[in-house]
Enzyme design. Structure first.
Site, PDB file in Angstrom:
ATOM      1  N   LEU A 153      43.512  47.727  44.458  1.00  0.00           N
ATOM      2  CA  LEU A 153      43.783  46.643  45.395  1.00  0.00           C
ATOM      3  C   LEU A 153      44.577  45.498  44.787  1.00  0.00           C
ATOM      4  O   LEU A 153      45.403  44.866  45.440  1.00  0.00           O
ATOM      5  CB  LEU A 153      42.424  46.135  45.871  1.00  0.00           C
ATOM      6  N   LYS A 154      44.332  45.211  43.525  1.00  0.00           N
ATOM      7  CA  LYS A 154      44.917  44.017  42.913  1.00  0.00           C
ATOM      8  C   LYS A 154      46.314  44.263  42.352  1.00  0.00           C
ATOM      9  O   LYS A 154      46.934  43.366  41.798  1.00  0.00           O
ATOM     10  CB  LYS A 154      44.002  43.503  41.804  1.00  0.00           C
TER      11      LYS A 154
END
Lengths: 363, 337
Positions: free
Chosen positions: B105-106
């Site tokens: 996600l990051k």
């Protein structure tokens, strides 16, 4: 160095120097995610050593860094510049590198400053190649992408382009007006700046935006009203250390991004210097290096930005009119060039030694 | 899969390829002590790049490396051009991204790659599905900058009324979960004020009143919430509405609660919730700004700023003292002129 009294805080300079030297000599496999930004690790680590005077008598380190950094200077079809590492180099002797082995604007910015830390003479620099890289990296909306025609293009790369033009003392290869318009569109209702227009205001991108506007050779500074609003947003972001976005917890890197942005706006007098230093003191890792917050592990990025913040905001020794613990002499750091983001002498070295444009240069 | 795979050097289907080791011909700076798996895979990657090979096995190889290092933008770049060269199914690629974006996600690249897929799919893409996917991502990390950026890009890119329609209810859901989520407040501003005026939204006076009521309610719920105050200011600035219009609402927030006074229900001006910490710094600042804008009230403004410096918000003492000075000097200018 004088012994700190128990009620005084210390900056663990020796530990931070070792942290930087360790990172330069090698990183564990768990940090494989940094494979695409090794040049930046070099830049942050060398800049830590620069601020802490950790490079004197380190001739071998200086020589090795210089040699490796120049090995990353490549000439591609889109222009010349530095790449992050040789990770996607497929033939060292090829005249032109493969299409994915490309110079990168952020890496070029970091490499030019690293070489200044190393007091290199830049005799191997291909100015016109870098200018071609800048030209091909600018997008129709005025922003820049790190690698021409690929991936991210945002205010961070605009900043790098402006910093590089400043160091080259040559703005002829970019459309300044368009870039400024792009940056202005990143301004949000809160008074900060986002990464691209439409997104949320953030401390790092606000520093990049303001530094860009204040480096610009064309007047682009904030209106008095905008300035007041931005200072307000930045001041509200201080919570011992600084946070990067409204209502988020503080993170050591924003002590530089937000604190630096305050200083660009001539509002450094409104920062709580002692609280900022106390927060950064608490982010120091026992075995050297500074972390984003007191519970994380350190890295050169947070270590350097914390030190840069402390160079801009020197806690008084001892601090007056403040109830908390004071600061001993370890906190004294050299002058810092805010817009270039390097020790002042280092920024001056870059400006002075990057070769001037020869009159015969074709572009 | 990372960790349990056979090295490429031991796979017969790769025996035609001679891997290329990383070129570190001088003492490397910040070398990474790669795992054998990563070293092996990237060696074969360099070899296929050199041969400019575009094939199914290149897709497998690049996926493998991405799982080991999702930030490797050159590998993403090569994967993308390989997908296009092979005419691979971008729908399948999107399914793979559903998984990778959730795991990494990051990482910027997973979102960028998604953007490339959706742009390439054009009319064949399903932006409504994307909005649902983003919502799931926000369940995991509700302030993720890339996730929000992708949502804003998607809405602007397709700019369909049907997509925009769901945005206010979505933002309200997010703010019900966390009223201090500044990303959600920002998205509200983006949706209501910065993305054009859509059909049914032409009555801006109505929109302004709706937004003021909503924000006041949220401030009443949790007065010490910088995000709500910044939104309130943003709306007033954007619509050029005077701060003074909110004076009745603001005042109860600027002093400790008066328990003796009977509570009068005023829907336009909701009172601070029972457990609210008062006085509220942002409310005092707001009232001071109202005073500052008035003739002859600079001293009262200065007094309020001084109370912030000395009592209510000492961490920003120097900042509030500057505001004291500004209030008094602008008053001086008014008198002088």
């Amino acid at each position: 160095m004088s012994q700190a009294s128990p009620d005084e805080l210390r900056l663990h300079r020796t530990g931070h120097i070792s942290h930087a030297l360790r990172c330069l000599s090698g990183l564990p496999g768990s940090l494989t995610s940094l494979d695409s930004s090794r040049m930046l690790i070099a830049y942050y680590s060398l800049s830590i050593l620069d601020l802490l005077d950790g490079l004197s008598e380190k001739k071998k380190v200086i020589e090795q860094c210089r040699e490796w950094i120049w090995k990353q200077f490549i000439h591609s079809e889109v222009g010349s510049g530095f790449r992050a590492s040789p990770a996607v180099c497929v033939d060292e002797h090829a005249e032109t590198p493969s299409s994915i082995d490309s110079p990168h604007l952020i890496m070029t910015y970091g490499a030019l400053l690293s070489l200044a830390v190393l007091r290199d003479d830049y005799s191997q620099l291909d100015r016109s190649g870098i200018k071609r890289l800048l030209r091909s990296a600018q997008r129709p909306d005025g922003s820049f992408s790190g690698v021409p025609n690929e991936g991210e293009s945002d205010v961070r790369m605009v900043y790098c382009a402006f910093a590089i033009c400043t160091m080259l003392d040559d703005w002829s290869s970019i459309d300044i007006d368009k870039a400024i318009t792009f940056v202005q569109h990143c301004r949000t209702y809160e008074g900060g700046y986002s990464q691209v227009p439409g997104q949320e205001a953030q401390g790092g991108t606000t520093y990049c935006a303001l530094a860009t506007l204040y480096l610009s050779p064309i007047p682009a500074r904030l209106s008095p009203k905008e300035r007041v609003q931005t200072i307000r947003w930045l001041a509200w972001n201080q919570d011992s250390g600084f946070r990067g976005r409204t209502e988020k917890p503080p993170d050591a890197c924003y002590s530089f991004w937000c604190g630096g942005a305050m200083k660009i706006l001539n509002a450094d007098g409104y920062v709580n210097v002692a609280e900022n230093a106390r927060w950064l003191s608490a982010c120091q890792f026992r075995y050297g290096g500074i972390s984003k917050n007191p519970t994380e592990t350190p890295d050169p990025f947070h270590t350097y930005l914390s030190l840069a913040s402390l160079a801009v905001y020197q806690p008084k020794v001892p601090d007056d009119g403040d109830a908390g613990p004071g600061f001993d002499a370890t906190w004294q750091l050299p002058d810092h060039d805010l817009l270039i983001n390097a020790r002042r002498e280092t920024a001056e070295w870059a400006l002075l030694h990057i070769p001037d444009s020869p009159r015969t240069e074709s572009d | 899969m990372p960790g349990d795979s056979v090295l490429y050097s031991e796979r017969p289907e790769w025996s035609d390829i001679q891997p290329i080791a990383q070129y570190e011909t001088v003492t490397p700076v910040a070398p990474i002590f790669y795992s054998d798996e990563y070293k092996d895979a990237t060696g074969y990657f360099r070899a296929v790049v050199k041969a400019n090979e575009r094939s199914e096995r290149v897709l497998q190889l690049t996926e493998h490396i991405i799982r080991l290092n999702p930030g490797h933008y050159s590998v993403w770049q090569y994967r993308w051009s390989t997908l296009l060269a092979l005419g691979s199914s971008l729908e399948d690629e999107l399914l793979l991204m559903d998984e990778l974006a959730t795991t990494y996600l990051k990482t910027y690249q997973v979102w960028h790659h998604r953007r490339l897929i959706i742009t390439e799919l054009g009319g064949k893409s399903n932006p409504a599905r994307e909005l649902r996917f983003i919502r799931q991502g926000l369940n995991v990390d509700s302030k993720n900058y890339h996730t929000w950026a992708y949502r804003q890009w998607l809405l602007a890119h397709f700019n369909e009324d049907a997509l925009w329609e769901g945005e206010l209810p979505f933002v309200e859901e997010m703010l019900d979960e966390d009223v201090r989520n500044n990303s959600a407040w920002h998205h509200r501003f983006f949706t209501v004020w910065q993305s054009g005026v859509r059909a049914g939204e032409e009555d801006r006076e109505y929109t302004l009143n709706r937004e003021l009521s909503y924000t006041k309610e949220k401030i009443a719920l949790a007065p010490n919430n910088g995000s709500a105050w910044n939104y309130l200011r943003g709306v007033l600035d954007f619509t050029k509405t005077s701060y003074s219009t909110l004076r009745t609402f603001i005042e109860p927030y600027t002093a400790p609660r008066d328990e003796s006074e009977p509570e009068v229900l005023d829907l336009d001006n909701p009172l601070p919730s029972k457990d609210a910490q008062l006085p509220c710094v942002a409310a005092i600042e707001f009232l001071a700004e109202i005073y500052e804008s008035e003739v002859d009230n600079a001293k009262r403004a200065a007094e309020l700023y001084r109370s912030l410096a000395e009592v209510h918000d000492k961490i920003r003492e120097k900042y509030w003292n500057y505001r004291v000075g500004e209030a008094l000097s602008s008053a001086g200018q008014v008198v002088a002129s």
